[in-house]
Design a protein around this motif. Structure first.
Motif, PDB file in Angstrom:
ATOM      1  N   TYR A  23       0.825  -1.214   0.000  1.00  0.00           N
ATOM      2  CA  TYR A  23       0.000   0.000   0.000  1.00  0.00           C
ATOM      3  C   TYR A  23       0.861   1.267   0.000  1.00  0.00           C
ATOM      4  N   TRP A  28       0.477   5.937  -0.935  1.00  0.00           N
ATOM      5  CA  TRP A  28      -0.391   6.252   0.198  1.00  0.00           C
ATOM      6  C   TRP A  28       0.464   6.532   1.427  1.00  0.00           C
ATOM      7  N   THR A  31      -0.850   7.300   8.588  1.00  0.00           N
ATOM      8  CA  THR A  31      -1.236   8.305   9.578  1.00  0.00           C
ATOM      9  C   THR A  31      -0.268   8.253  10.759  1.00  0.00           C
ATOM     10  N   PHE A  41      -3.899   4.006   6.898  1.00  0.00           N
ATOM     11  CA  PHE A  41      -3.838   4.933   5.771  1.00  0.00           C
ATOM     12  C   PHE A  41      -5.141   5.712   5.727  1.00  0.00           C
ATOM     13  N   LYS A  42      -5.047   7.033   5.697  1.00  0.00           N
ATOM     14  CA  LYS A  42      -6.240   7.864   5.584  1.00  0.00           C
ATOM     15  C   LYS A  42      -6.616   7.962   4.110  1.00  0.00           C
ATOM     16  N   THR A  43      -7.843   7.589   3.800  1.00  0.00           N
ATOM     17  CA  THR A  43      -8.339   7.713   2.436  1.00  0.00           C
ATOM     18  C   THR A  43      -9.420   8.791   2.432  1.00  0.00           C
ATOM     19  N   ALA A  44     -10.016   9.028   1.294  1.00  0.00           N
ATOM     20  CA  ALA A  44     -11.016  10.090   1.193  1.00  0.00           C
ATOM     21  C   ALA A  44     -12.226   9.847   2.091  1.00  0.00           C
ATOM     22  N   LEU A  48      -8.105   2.999   6.284  1.00  0.00           N
ATOM     23  CA  LEU A  48      -7.786   1.606   5.997  1.00  0.00           C
ATOM     24  C   LEU A  48      -6.658   1.217   6.936  1.00  0.00           C
ATOM     25  N   ILE A  78     -11.953   1.284  -5.170  1.00  0.00           N
ATOM     26  CA  ILE A  78     -11.425   2.619  -5.435  1.00  0.00           C
ATOM     27  C   ILE A  78     -12.204   3.112  -6.652  1.00  0.00           C
ATOM     28  N   TRP A 124      -9.919  -6.053  -4.472  1.00  0.00           N
ATOM     29  CA  TRP A 124     -10.148  -4.632  -4.721  1.00  0.00           C
ATOM     30  C   TRP A 124     -10.753  -4.467  -6.107  1.00  0.00           C
ATOM     31  N   ALA A 139     -14.444  11.719  -1.276  1.00  0.00           N
ATOM     32  CA  ALA A 139     -15.291  10.623  -0.770  1.00  0.00           C
ATOM     33  C   ALA A 139     -16.539  10.531  -1.631  1.00  0.00           C
TER      34      ALA A 139
END
Length: 143
Positions: A23, A28, A31, A41-44, A48, A78, A124, A139
């Motif tokens: 990842y 990515w 945090t 991991f911060k996503t929109a 995760l 995604i 995914w 998002a």
């Protein structure tokens, strides 16, 4: 009342360093919550997180049946802004060592989609939906 939201998705990692590196290879950023034994991991839309499988079993109080040779029964996605991004992302993921399970193709519902698996066979989807709407953070707020 239960809030209608998903805030955090945790994958029980068989090999945390290998999964973390995969990842990270996407570009990515982790945090500040990440440590040697946990990765986030911060996503929109959600966080995760990657957590050693044994620790997830202890935390949840259940035995998790998981083999690195089988695909998991949950698919993460995604979603992208343009149909050509599905193709370019799949090529990038292929170059990073992701296993491409379904090559990009037009979907029966009018979009474009493809599937890949990470090194521990988490599924995914990369998808473009012509009716998707994203907020200012990226998002998805409708599809």
């Amino acid at each position: 009342m239960i809030p209608q939201r998903v805030s955090l998705i945790t994958l029980g990692a068989i090999n945390l360093p290998k999964l973390r590196q995969f990842y990270q290879s996407f570009g990515w950023q982790e945090t500040e919550m990440s440590s040697d034994n946990y990765c986030a991991f911060k996503t929109a839309g959600v966080i995760l997180s990657l957590f050693p499988l044994e620790e997830l079993e202890k935390d949840s109080g259940v035995k998790i049946s998981r083999s690195p040779d089988t695909y998991q029964a949950v698919a993460l996605a995604i979603n992208v802004d343009e149909p050509n991004q599905v193709d370019s992302m799949i090529e990038t993921i292929r170059g990073l060592g992701g296993e491409i399970l379904r090559e990009p193709s037009d979907a029966f519902w009018g979009g474009r989609t493809a599937y890949f698996a990470d090194p521990e066979n988490n599924l995914w989807e990369v998808a473009w939906n012509p009716s998707s709407v994203f907020d200012e953070r990226g998002a998805m707020i409708s599809f």
